[in-house]
Design a protein around this motif. Structure first.
Motif, short mmCIF file in Angstrom:
data_model
loop_
_atom_site.label_atom_id
_atom_site.label_comp_id
_atom_site.label_asym_id
_atom_site.label_seq_id
_atom_site.Cartn_x
_atom_site.Cartn_y
_atom_site.Cartn_z
N LYS A 138 47.90 74.00 31.90
CA LYS A 138 48.24 73.73 33.29
C LYS A 138 49.25 72.57 33.37
O LYS A 138 50.23 72.63 34.09
N ALA A 210 36.73 63.61 42.05
CA ALA A 210 36.10 62.29 42.24
C ALA A 210 34.89 62.34 43.16
O ALA A 210 33.99 61.52 43.05
N ARG A 237 34.01 58.35 43.82
CA ARG A 237 33.46 57.20 43.10
C ARG A 237 34.39 56.00 43.02
O ARG A 237 33.98 54.91 42.64
N ILE A 247 46.20 53.94 35.41
CA ILE A 247 46.08 55.34 35.79
C ILE A 247 47.40 56.11 35.86
O ILE A 247 47.40 57.32 35.79
N PHE A 252 46.42 58.75 30.06
CA PHE A 252 45.24 57.95 30.39
C PHE A 252 44.30 58.80 31.24
O PHE A 252 44.67 59.30 32.31
N THR A 253 43.10 58.98 30.77
CA THR A 253 42.13 59.75 31.52
C THR A 253 40.73 59.21 31.29
O THR A 253 40.45 58.65 30.23
N THR A 254 39.88 59.36 32.30
CA THR A 254 38.48 58.99 32.13
C THR A 254 37.62 60.25 32.17
O THR A 254 36.41 60.18 32.25
N LYS A 255 38.31 61.41 32.16
CA LYS A 255 37.57 62.67 32.32
C LYS A 255 37.42 63.40 31.00
O LYS A 255 38.30 63.32 30.15
N THR A 259 43.74 65.58 30.93
CA THR A 259 44.86 65.35 30.02
C THR A 259 45.48 64.00 30.33
O THR A 259 46.11 63.39 29.49
N1 LIG Z 1 40.93 60.04 43.57
C1 LIG Z 1 40.50 59.41 42.46
N2 LIG Z 1 39.27 58.84 42.41
C2 LIG Z 1 38.83 58.22 41.30
N3 LIG Z 1 39.56 58.11 40.16
C3 LIG Z 1 40.78 58.65 40.13
C4 LIG Z 1 41.33 59.33 41.27
N4 LIG Z 1 42.56 59.76 40.95
C5 LIG Z 1 42.79 59.36 39.67
N5 LIG Z 1 41.73 58.71 39.17
C6 LIG Z 1 41.61 58.11 37.81
O1 LIG Z 1 42.89 58.10 37.20
C7 LIG Z 1 42.87 58.80 35.97
C8 LIG Z 1 44.21 59.46 35.72
O2 LIG Z 1 44.43 60.50 36.66
P1 LIG Z 1 45.41 61.69 36.27
O3 LIG Z 1 45.45 62.65 37.40
O4 LIG Z 1 46.70 61.12 35.80
O5 LIG Z 1 44.72 62.35 35.01
P2 LIG Z 1 43.39 63.22 34.94
O6 LIG Z 1 43.00 63.68 36.30
O7 LIG Z 1 42.38 62.44 34.18
O8 LIG Z 1 43.85 64.47 34.06
P3 LIG Z 1 44.86 65.65 34.53
O9 LIG Z 1 45.99 65.59 33.57
O10 LIG Z 1 44.05 66.88 34.41
O11 LIG Z 1 45.29 65.35 35.92
C9 LIG Z 1 41.70 59.75 36.07
O12 LIG Z 1 41.18 60.10 34.82
C10 LIG Z 1 40.71 58.93 36.91
O13 LIG Z 1 40.01 58.01 36.11
#
Ligand SMILES: Nc1ncnc2c1ncn2[C@@H]1O[C@H](COP(=O)(O)OP(=O)(O)OP(=O)(O)O)[C@@H](O)[C@H]1O
Ligand SMILES: [Mg+2]
Lengths: 300, 122
Positions: A138, A210, A237, A247, A252-255, A259
């Motif tokens: 994606k 979130a 959260r 972020i 950088f990811t916390t998930k 990615t």
């Molecule tokens: N609305 C939100 N609420 C809480 N944390 C958030 C929110 N948006 C972003 N974050 C934090 O910022 C990080 C980076 O977001 P980002 O969208 O760049 O990557 P991701 O969602 O982890 O992965 P992906 O590449 O699938 O989007 C997340 O992993 C999360 O920890």
């Protein structure tokens, strides 16, 4: 370029008899790079090289170019390279179907196994690995989209409504209260529609991920003086102070299955449109992401 | 015995089609598969499905044309469109043609099952 163990893109280049010379050990590297096209001599492009890494190592490489190749005989060479983005996008698209059927069959299998069966654990691992691949695919597609730079007059509220339509099922499933507040219906922007849409998708996806079940998400579109503002507000959260300055960094990811490219790409897109993206967050209460674009004479 | 609800699955990707067929069969539906719009029309005339799950990009006639044709024959037929991308214009057109829902791949099989249940009771 020797792409390390990123076979997909290596195959991609070799199959088109392109060879790109480049140091593979880059994380994110931008700037002028020399690209060797087999049979076509050497060219210098302004290349963005992004090596997609995860915990297990390199899983892919994305290369895209800005500007024209400068070289002796390179008419068409820069064109060919821009085609790469497009081809990569369709290749990536083709990967989606097999992943989808694999996942589906695994789910069927999963439903036939009892909780005590060791095989159930294996199947669950496979499903979560497929999920990871899907999210990577994606993000690749999303990057490919940022290649096209053509702009048009975009009706912002309509675009937001279209994106929200895609999320209706997910919202329902998580019992989320969704509200769209269009303070001003007649907001238009001179923008690349696909890219703008990608920004909303990323912000909504993050908000969705979130919030807890039963939470709320608000999208607010407004117009103030010379600016268009789009806000995505969630009751999730929140973002902890330790990670706030990270972020927007790529990867950088916390998930578990993230990615970490969503916000990085969104920021690039917004900045390409001379806009700004920022957020405020209250841990445990929620987050608001705001995107601001300057309006030009013609947008008003 | 009561007649089982009949579902027609139209997708040219054989394993996607088979996977959807299997998953829906497990749920107790009678399921038929077709790989093109033409095949789907023939099968529909014979089997009279209550619901069709149709991929947007099938060879020959596109998914939406197929849905309108199916609904010309049977206005009560529910259609669920599936697609590799959530192209906004397509979503809108699908709903205009009378599709019950539009799902973007990859989706969770259970989402499809829920939608089908809802479509068949509405
Ligand atoms: N609305 C939100 N609420 C809480 N944390 C958030 C929110 N948006 C972003 N974050 C934090 O910022 C990080 C980076 O977001 P980002 O969208 O760049 O990557 P991701 O969602 O982890 O992965 P992906 O590449 O699938 O989007 C997340 O992993 C999360 O920890
Ligand atoms: Mg994200």
């Amino acid at each position: 370029m020797s792409f390390g163990d990123s076979n997909v893109y290596e195959d991609f280049f070799t199959s088109r008899s392109y060879k790109v010379s480049e140091d593979p050990d880059v994380f994110v590297k931008e700037g002028a790079h020399t690209v060797v096209l087999e049979n076509k001599g050497c060219h210098t492009f302004n290349v963005n090289t992004i090596v997609v890494k995860n915990k297990k190592g390199v899983s892919g490489v994305i290369v895209y170019c800005e500007g024209e190749g400068k070289s002796e005989d390179n008419k068409g060479a820069s064109e060919s390279l821009s085609v790469i983005g497009e081809l990569a996008a369709s290749a990536v698209h083709e990967i989606k179907n097999p992943l989808f059927s694999i996942r589906g069959f695994l789910q069927i299998l999963n439903n036939t196994l009892s909780e005590s069966d060791k095989r159930k654990e294996y199947v669950k691992i496979m499903i979560s690995e497929v999920d990871r691949l899907e999210s990577l695919v994606k993000d690749f597609l999303m990057l490919a989209k940022t290649q096209n730079d053509s702009k048009e007059l975009v009706w912002v509220c309509e675009l937001v409504r279209e994106v929200v339509e895609l999320y209706k099922n997910s919202f329902e499933k998580k019992k989320i209260q969704f509200r769209l507040q269009a303070k001003d219906e007649s907001v238009f922007l001179w923008a690349n529609k696909d890219q703008l849409e990608q920004v909303f998708i990323n912000l909504l996806q993050n908000a969705l991920e979130a919030v807890e079940e039963g939470g709320s998400i608000d999208v607010i579109v407004s117009k103030k003086e010379e600016k268009v503002m789009i806000q995505v507000k969630d009751s999730g959260r929140g973002i902890s102070p330790e990670v706030r300055d990270k972020i927007f960094t790529p990867f950088f990811t916390t998930k578990k299955n993230g990615t970490g490219l969503g916000l990085f790409i969104s920021k690039r897109i917004v900045e390409n449109h001379e806009g700004k993206i920022y957020f405020s967050s209250d841990e445990g209460k929620g987050t608001i992401f705001s995107v601001e674009f300057p309006m030009r004479e013609t947008d008003r | 015995m009561e007649r089982k609800n009949r579902i027609l699955v139209v997708d040219d990707q054989i394993w996607v089609r088979r996977m959807l067929q299997e998953a829906l069969q497990v749920q107790g539906y009678e399921v038929f598969g077709a790989s093109s719009g033409f095949e789907a029309l023939q099968l529909a005339a014979e089997k009279k499905p209550d619901l069709a799950v149709i991929d947007m990009a099938i060879p020959g006639m596109d998914g939406l044309t197929l849905l309108s044709k199916l609904r010309e024959i049977n206005l009560n037929l529910r259609g669920i469109m599936i697609s590799g991308d959530g192209e906004k214009k397509a979503v809108k057109r699908a709903l205009e043609v009378g599709a019950f829902a539009y799902l973007v791949k990859p989706f969770d099989i259970s989402s499809l099952e829920n939608l089908i249940r809802r479509a068949l009771t509405s």
